[in-house]
Scaffold this motif. Structure first.
Motif, short mmCIF file in Angstrom:
data_model
loop_
_atom_site.label_atom_id
_atom_site.label_comp_id
_atom_site.label_asym_id
_atom_site.label_seq_id
_atom_site.Cartn_x
_atom_site.Cartn_y
_atom_site.Cartn_z
N ALA A 53 0.83 -1.21 0.00
CA ALA A 53 0.00 0.00 0.00
C ALA A 53 0.87 1.26 0.00
N GLU A 54 1.96 1.24 0.76
CA GLU A 54 2.85 2.39 0.80
C GLU A 54 3.58 2.60 -0.51
N ILE A 55 4.06 1.52 -1.11
CA ILE A 55 4.84 1.63 -2.34
C ILE A 55 3.96 2.02 -3.53
N GLU A 56 2.80 1.38 -3.66
CA GLU A 56 1.95 1.61 -4.82
C GLU A 56 0.94 2.74 -4.61
N HIS A 71 -3.32 -12.47 -6.69
CA HIS A 71 -2.05 -13.06 -7.10
C HIS A 71 -1.90 -14.47 -6.51
N VAL A 72 -2.32 -14.65 -5.26
CA VAL A 72 -2.23 -15.96 -4.62
C VAL A 72 -3.13 -16.96 -5.33
N VAL A 99 -7.22 -2.39 -0.89
CA VAL A 99 -6.89 -2.65 -2.30
C VAL A 99 -5.65 -3.54 -2.39
N ALA A 100 -4.65 -3.26 -1.53
CA ALA A 100 -3.45 -4.09 -1.51
C ALA A 100 -3.77 -5.52 -1.11
#
Length: 312
Positions: free
Chosen positions: A66-69, A83-84, A75-76
């Motif tokens: 969440a911080e990076i994107e 993905h899993v 949402v993260a």
């Protein structure tokens, strides 16, 4: 979303990274060791393992994404779940999932996940820059037989075997030792005399120089205006490491190369292994540092990593 990149980033700083509803990647520290048979030196490292039983979301991975994107936490979480689900579908079909810099996952006949860790990367930051190496075997030669052959042709020897039959050699050896000691004593006395003479001469020259300096008068009729230089001080506890070098000259060269590319590169000192660390830049804001790290790993150096350290 490259989930393995986010997991890899977190493994440098944490011993457990849980992927919700999938499993956890764990690390444990292994000390440096030497294989006496090879012989090969292996530096300390973190060994990776996978535990399928740990699936409860602890928020670490989702918060990081969440911080990076720059997306909300929920949402993260949804992106991780998506993905899993994709990974599980590939595993059920019998495919092997390769996670870059982490390892390979495959489903066994009992329906459980087998994990084979990657050996290409060391997540122990204290050992950054160290790699395994092998040393050549030391061969020791015995010269006793050669010496005995030479003694047969040389009339004067002082080996224990010959001294028994030739007692006069004992006195010759004692005389030789006495002459050697006397020579060393004379050499030391002569050297001390030279050092004393040089010291006295140096002190006299310093006294004369001080006297001339005191007699001199300096008059500046037209002093130059004071110049003000604006120097940008690099601060911050978040450092993006470009490399660590055993030879300081190599670290200086790396700094110049990075500065030529526009980075605010510098040396931040020597780590506990005696390596000179070079950083691309330093940041006061953690999020800004992580964004810069992501960009550098994508465009410059995928082995770059973030060091959190307060510098003096």
């Amino acid at each position: 979303m490259q989930l393995e990149n986010y997991i890899s980033d977190l493994l440098y700083r944490y011993d457990c990274v849980i992927v919700p509803h999938f499993g956890a990647f764990l690390t444990h520290r292994v000390s440096a060791k030497i294989n006496e048979t090879t012989p090969t030196f292996y530096p300390p490292k973190k060994v990776l393992s996978f535990n399928e039983q740990l699936q409860t979301n602890d928020g670490l991975l989702a918060n990081y994404i969440a911080e990076i994107e720059k997306v909300p936490y929920l949402v993260a979480v949804e992106r991780i779940a998506k993905h899993v689900k994709s990974i599980k579908s590939y595993l059920i079909e019998g495919e092997t999932i390769a996670l870059q810099n982490i390892g390979e996952l495959i489903l066994n006949t009992e329906g459980h996940i087998n994990f084979e860790p990657s050996h290409n990367i060391n997540y122990l930051t204290d050992a950054f820059g160290l790699s395994q190496f092998s040393s050549t075997k030391i061969t020791r030669e015995v010269y006793k037989e050669t010496v005995e052959e030479v003694e047969k042709a040389i009339p004067i020897t002082i080996t224990p075997e010959k001294r028994k039959s030739r007692p006069y050699l004992k006195y010759a050896a004692i005389a030789l030792i006495a002459l050697t000691v006397a020579g060393f004593a004379g050499s030391n006395y002569y050297g001390n005399q030279i050092d004393s003479h040089n010291q006295i001469a140096q002190e006299e020259a310093n006294d004369q120089l001080d006297a001339k300096v005191q007699e001199a008068t300096f008059i500046i009729s037209n002093p130059l205006p004071a110049a003000t230089l604006q120097v940008e001080k690099v601060t911050g506890n978040y450092h993006i490491v470009a490399g660590a070098f055993r030879v300081e000259a190599n670290s200086d060269k790396k700094v110049e190369q990075l500065k030529a590319k526009g980075f605010k590169a510098r040396k931040i000192g020597v780590n506990r292994y005696g390596l000179h660390e070079v950083v691309y830049s330093s940041y006061t804001d953690r999020i800004e540092a992580l964004n810069a790290l992501r960009n550098i790993k994508r465009t410059q150096n995928r082995d770059a990593w973030l060091l959190v350290k307060a510098l003096d």
